[in-house]
Design a protein around this motif. Sequence first.
Motif, PDB file in Angstrom:
ATOM      1  N   ARG A 203      16.908  69.413  66.541  1.00  0.00           N
ATOM      2  CA  ARG A 203      17.970  69.918  65.676  1.00  0.00           C
ATOM      3  C   ARG A 203      19.356  69.588  66.211  1.00  0.00           C
ATOM      4  NH1 ARG A 203      15.970  75.978  63.785  1.00  0.00           N
ATOM      5  NH2 ARG A 203      14.297  75.270  62.394  1.00  0.00           N
ATOM      6  N   ARG A 207      20.688  62.781  64.471  1.00  0.00           N
ATOM      7  CA  ARG A 207      21.763  62.516  63.507  1.00  0.00           C
ATOM      8  C   ARG A 207      21.181  62.012  62.193  1.00  0.00           C
ATOM      9  NH1 ARG A 207      26.627  63.006  65.898  1.00  0.00           N
ATOM     10  NH2 ARG A 207      26.663  62.945  68.184  1.00  0.00           N
ATOM     11  N   ILE A 286      27.463  62.460  52.944  1.00  0.00           N
ATOM     12  CA  ILE A 286      27.487  62.927  54.324  1.00  0.00           C
ATOM     13  C   ILE A 286      27.615  61.717  55.229  1.00  0.00           C
ATOM     14  CG2 ILE A 286      24.964  62.905  54.615  1.00  0.00           C
ATOM     15  CD1 ILE A 286      25.356  65.453  56.365  1.00  0.00           C
ATOM     16  N   ALA A 290      26.804  62.341  61.188  1.00  0.00           N
ATOM     17  CA  ALA A 290      26.681  63.807  61.155  1.00  0.00           C
ATOM     18  C   ALA A 290      25.312  64.218  61.678  1.00  0.00           C
ATOM     19  CB  ALA A 290      26.890  64.323  59.738  1.00  0.00           C
ATOM     20  N   MET A 291      25.199  65.457  62.111  1.00  0.00           N
ATOM     21  CA  MET A 291      23.921  65.958  62.590  1.00  0.00           C
ATOM     22  C   MET A 291      22.984  66.192  61.413  1.00  0.00           C
ATOM     23  SD  MET A 291      24.795  65.740  65.637  1.00  0.00           S
ATOM     24  CE  MET A 291      23.156  66.105  66.264  1.00  0.00           C
ATOM     25  N   ASP A 294      23.003  69.547  59.809  1.00  0.00           N
ATOM     26  CA  ASP A 294      24.106  69.804  58.881  1.00  0.00           C
ATOM     27  C   ASP A 294      23.757  69.312  57.476  1.00  0.00           C
ATOM     28  OD1 ASP A 294      25.642  70.924  60.892  1.00  0.00           O
ATOM     29  OD2 ASP A 294      26.563  69.024  61.440  1.00  0.00           O
ATOM     30  N   LYS A 297      21.651  71.907  55.878  1.00  0.00           N
ATOM     31  CA  LYS A 297      22.446  73.053  55.411  1.00  0.00           C
ATOM     32  C   LYS A 297      23.134  72.732  54.090  1.00  0.00           C
ATOM     33  CE  LYS A 297      25.819  76.514  56.894  1.00  0.00           C
ATOM     34  NZ  LYS A 297      26.433  76.596  55.574  1.00  0.00           N
ATOM     35  N   ILE A 298      23.663  71.516  53.957  1.00  0.00           N
ATOM     36  CA  ILE A 298      24.326  71.125  52.707  1.00  0.00           C
ATOM     37  C   ILE A 298      23.317  71.174  51.556  1.00  0.00           C
ATOM     38  CG2 ILE A 298      25.359  69.179  51.467  1.00  0.00           C
ATOM     39  CD1 ILE A 298      26.683  68.360  54.115  1.00  0.00           C
ATOM     40  N   ASP A 301      22.598  74.829  50.736  1.00  0.00           N
ATOM     41  CA  ASP A 301      23.732  75.507  50.090  1.00  0.00           C
ATOM     42  C   ASP A 301      23.920  75.045  48.647  1.00  0.00           C
ATOM     43  OD1 ASP A 301      24.189  76.894  52.412  1.00  0.00           O
ATOM     44  OD2 ASP A 301      25.861  75.628  53.078  1.00  0.00           O
TER      45      ASP A 301
END
Length: 331
Positions: A203, A207, A286, A290-291, A294, A297-298, A301
């Motif tokens: 986690r 990337r 993205i 980026a990780m 993340d 999560k996007i 959400d």
Amino acid sequence: MREELEIRNNAEPILADGKRTLEIESLAIKSLSERLGPPFVTAVRALLDCRGRIIVSGLGKSGHIARKIAATLSSTGTPSLFMHAAEALHGDLGTMTREDLLVAISYSGSGQEWQAIVPGARRLGITVIAITGNPESELARLSDHCLDIAVQSEACPLNLAPTTSTTVTLALGDALAVACLNARQFNAHDFARAHPGGTLGRRLLTRVADVMRTGPAMPVVQSTASITETLEEMSRKGMGMTAVVDENGQAVGIFTDGDLRRLLEQKGDVRSLSVTAGMTANPQLIDALAMAIDAAKIMDDRKITQLLVADTHGKLAGALHMHDLMHAKII
């Protein structure tokens, strides 16, 4: 045999043995905690001052505990290795350098091994920490520092099998590791680097670029493509969507299965339409660097299952599906 069967079929004595063992061992750990003092602080400082590796050594059951303590120290920022006390006498002492520190574990503190190992380490200028249940033992006398792990009794009803003593030793090893961890300000990212194959490591280190689909595996059509051409691309790539790009490779939209259903409801026959008639413009992007967590999560959400990935110049670099994150065990 009959008595054995009666005992097996009676739950009460079995539970009583289990509870008694746990109570004895928990009380022993509590006792060790209460008498922890300056020698523990001195030992931790010696571990922190070591410029080489921490060599943890033991024999028998103490050897098994020593191996685990070495592993815990290594995984929490204090480079360590295990050395079997018997093998040390047959060449493994050669692994030690002047920069190292030796942690010698023996509940009795006796044994011919230590009479050879510890003086040999001391001659190299190596600091020696003894972990023993006998502070008056030969091992304690030969060492620079001594940590007392004496227990009143073993959980074994015969008071023979190492049980309470090994549990207390293991707990003390954890205490040393945690104290060093905090002193070094070892954090979750440091832990992840030492555990790249674990859940936390994946986690914190993975990337988007590591898991996204690129090249021939990435669904993409030009903004001039028809709905028919778009559906063919979506079928080939199996992501339930396709990116829509302009002549410069910039992502101008995304066309998904959901967009197709809505377009069919509105227009009916969509074969003659351009993909721009039904795509979602200005799609969520993205960065490839980026990780991956993340990206997850996007998606969560925004209640979506796909993401387009852009490079540092904003051009389409890849595509990411929720299944890709699941396959990589990010989620």
